[in-house]
Design a protein around this motif. Structure first.
Motif, short mmCIF file in Angstrom:
data_model
loop_
_atom_site.label_atom_id
_atom_site.label_comp_id
_atom_site.label_asym_id
_atom_site.label_seq_id
_atom_site.Cartn_x
_atom_site.Cartn_y
_atom_site.Cartn_z
N PRO A 25 0.79 -1.23 0.00
CA PRO A 25 0.00 0.00 0.00
C PRO A 25 0.83 1.28 0.00
N ASN A 26 2.08 1.22 0.44
CA ASN A 26 2.98 2.38 0.40
C ASN A 26 2.47 3.56 1.22
N PHE A 27 1.85 3.27 2.36
CA PHE A 27 1.59 4.30 3.35
C PHE A 27 1.76 3.67 4.73
N LEU A 28 1.91 4.50 5.73
CA LEU A 28 2.13 4.01 7.08
C LEU A 28 0.88 4.23 7.93
N PRO A 29 0.71 3.42 8.97
CA PRO A 29 -0.46 3.59 9.83
C PRO A 29 -0.35 4.86 10.66
N GLY A 30 -1.44 5.20 11.33
CA GLY A 30 -1.47 6.39 12.17
C GLY A 30 -0.53 6.28 13.35
N ALA A 267 -4.73 -0.43 15.63
CA ALA A 267 -5.16 -0.17 14.25
C ALA A 267 -6.65 -0.42 14.09
N LEU A 268 -7.14 -1.52 14.65
CA LEU A 268 -8.53 -1.90 14.47
C LEU A 268 -9.49 -1.03 15.25
N THR A 269 -9.08 -0.59 16.45
CA THR A 269 -10.00 0.12 17.34
C THR A 269 -9.80 1.63 17.36
N GLY A 270 -8.67 2.10 16.83
CA GLY A 270 -8.35 3.52 16.87
C GLY A 270 -8.96 4.30 15.72
N PRO A 271 -8.51 5.54 15.53
CA PRO A 271 -9.02 6.37 14.43
C PRO A 271 -8.85 5.68 13.09
N ASP A 273 -9.11 7.37 10.16
CA ASP A 273 -8.97 8.42 9.15
C ASP A 273 -7.94 8.07 8.08
N VAL A 274 -6.84 7.41 8.45
CA VAL A 274 -5.82 7.07 7.45
C VAL A 274 -6.37 6.09 6.41
N PRO A 275 -6.98 4.96 6.81
CA PRO A 275 -7.55 4.07 5.79
C PRO A 275 -8.59 4.74 4.92
N MET A 276 -9.44 5.57 5.49
CA MET A 276 -10.48 6.24 4.71
C MET A 276 -9.86 7.21 3.70
#
Length: 385
Positions: A25-30, A267-271, A273-276
């Protein structure tokens, strides 16, 4: 991976390379994911964990799939693994004896074939060419299941095509599955949060609840959350299948590491916004790729509505020669090698996915590289004779 390695080698030699090859995906999690990992490291117990997965992680996953409409599952129905690939391998070991048949549509993700061969299963390929938008038809599925394969493996949204099945298409296939009770169904749906155009994600269990006893749903953190290297995969399905995967884990990996578990829960329970945000960006990139391909005479490309891949039929180029280099293009491998050598653009030959008329474009590269890379592909086609 081979194409990506060749691209890296050319780049190390000083070539200007744009890679549309590897499916990352070439992006990093929050930041909240990293904060959870650091906190877990600070209080690391150093102990073994659960073969199934930590309770808090299982609960987070159950809440996650509940938002997809997959409700009614408990901890006994789920299990974790070192990525979705590991979970699928465990399922193959658990469900397939030597000589059993596994059926799946073509194009397919490359590991399906390898995993089936490793466990000595028979493989039944269900060809879904671009003429039918790379999608399986109910009639095809009905014919395949008539011979009672042990497992039917389904991928939605699809790697490599990016195609997404509509609610109506899933319902039609589910009706067929109900008529063939002797086959397990694995739905490898790790791109379920990367769906465009409002089409939505849909699952066989939602369409026909009686399939719950035979359908195994696969998910992962890799694509949705930009965490492919963290290696966290999940399954949800019948209790006896989940227990079999837990037993496999106890002999393969023991458990997912404690720090990775903490990051996964965050990752599953937090914000979200990054995936969206990334889903919206990928939809815009999809549009950019499709617009560029539409300007190339002879290319046919069903419109993908998910994941981050485009899978054009490039067979119009076969039998031609790239004039500036003199490279002959007999097939997809020749085409991708010539494109990389001549223009510095790395794509994956479609034959890797069981469709030799195509190539896969993964458009997760930095945005600034997308337009130049697409322009190079257009130039390459223009130079064919």
């Amino acid at each position: 991976m081979q194409v990506a390695e060749k691209a890296k080698r050319l780049k190390a030699e000083g070539r200007d390379i744009i890679s549309f090859s590897i499916g990352v995906p070439n992006f990093l999690p929050g930041e909240h994911v990293y904060a959870a990992a650091r906190e877990a490291l600070a209080r690391d117990s150093g102990q073994y964990g659960s073969n199934r997965g930590a309770d808090l992680l299982l609960d987070a996953f159950l809440e996650h799939i509940g938002k997809l409409g997959l409700t009614g599952y408990g901890r006994v129905n789920v299990a974790t693994g070192i990525g979705a690939k590991h979970v699928i391998y465990n399922l193959a070991e658990a469900l397939l004896d030597e000589g059993d048949t596994i059926a799946f549509p073509t194009p397919y993700w490359t590991s399906y074939l390898d995993i089936a061969e490793i466990v000595n299963a028979k493989i039944e390929l269900l060809p879904c060419p671009p003429e039918q938008d790379y999608k399986l038809t109910p009639a095809q599925l009905d014919a395949a299941l008539a011979s009672k394969p042990k497992v039917f493996l389904f991928n939605n949204p699809s790697n490599p095509t990016g195609m997404v099945y509509t609610r109506e298409e899933i319902a039609a296939l589910a009706d067929v599955l109900v008529r063939h009770p002797d086959t397990w169904v694995i739905t490898d749906d790790i791109y379920n949060r990367m769906v465009f155009d409002g089409v939505g994600y849909h699952n066989f269990v939602q369409a026909r609840s009686e399939l719950r006893d035979r359908v195994i749903f696969i998910d992962s953190l890799s694509k949705t959350y930009g965490m492919p290297g963290w290696r966290v995969g999940f399954m949800a399905g019948p209790e006896e299948v989940a227990q079999a995967v837990v037993t496999m884990n106890s002999n393969h990996i023991t458990n997912i590491p404690e720090i990775t578990t903490a990051a996964a829960i965050a990752a599953l329970t937090g914000p979200q916004d990054v995936p969206m945000q990334k889903c919206a960006e990928f939809q815009a990139k999809r549009d950019q790729v499709m617009a560029a391909l539409a300007q190339i005479p002879g290319i046919r490309c069903p419109r993908p509505q998910g994941a981050f891949y485009v899978f054009p039929d490039i067979s119009v180029a076969y039998g031609k020669t790239h004039a500036p280099t003199g490279l002959a293009l007999a097939n997809d491998v020749d085409f991708c090698n010539a494109l990389l050598e001549a223009k510095g653009v790395a794509c994956v030959p479609g034959s890797a996915f069981g469709e030799p008329r195509a190539m896969r474009i993964s458009y997760t590269c930095p945005t600034a590289q997308l337009a130049p890379g697409l322009q190079r592909i257009q130039e390459f086609f223009a130079e064919l004779q």
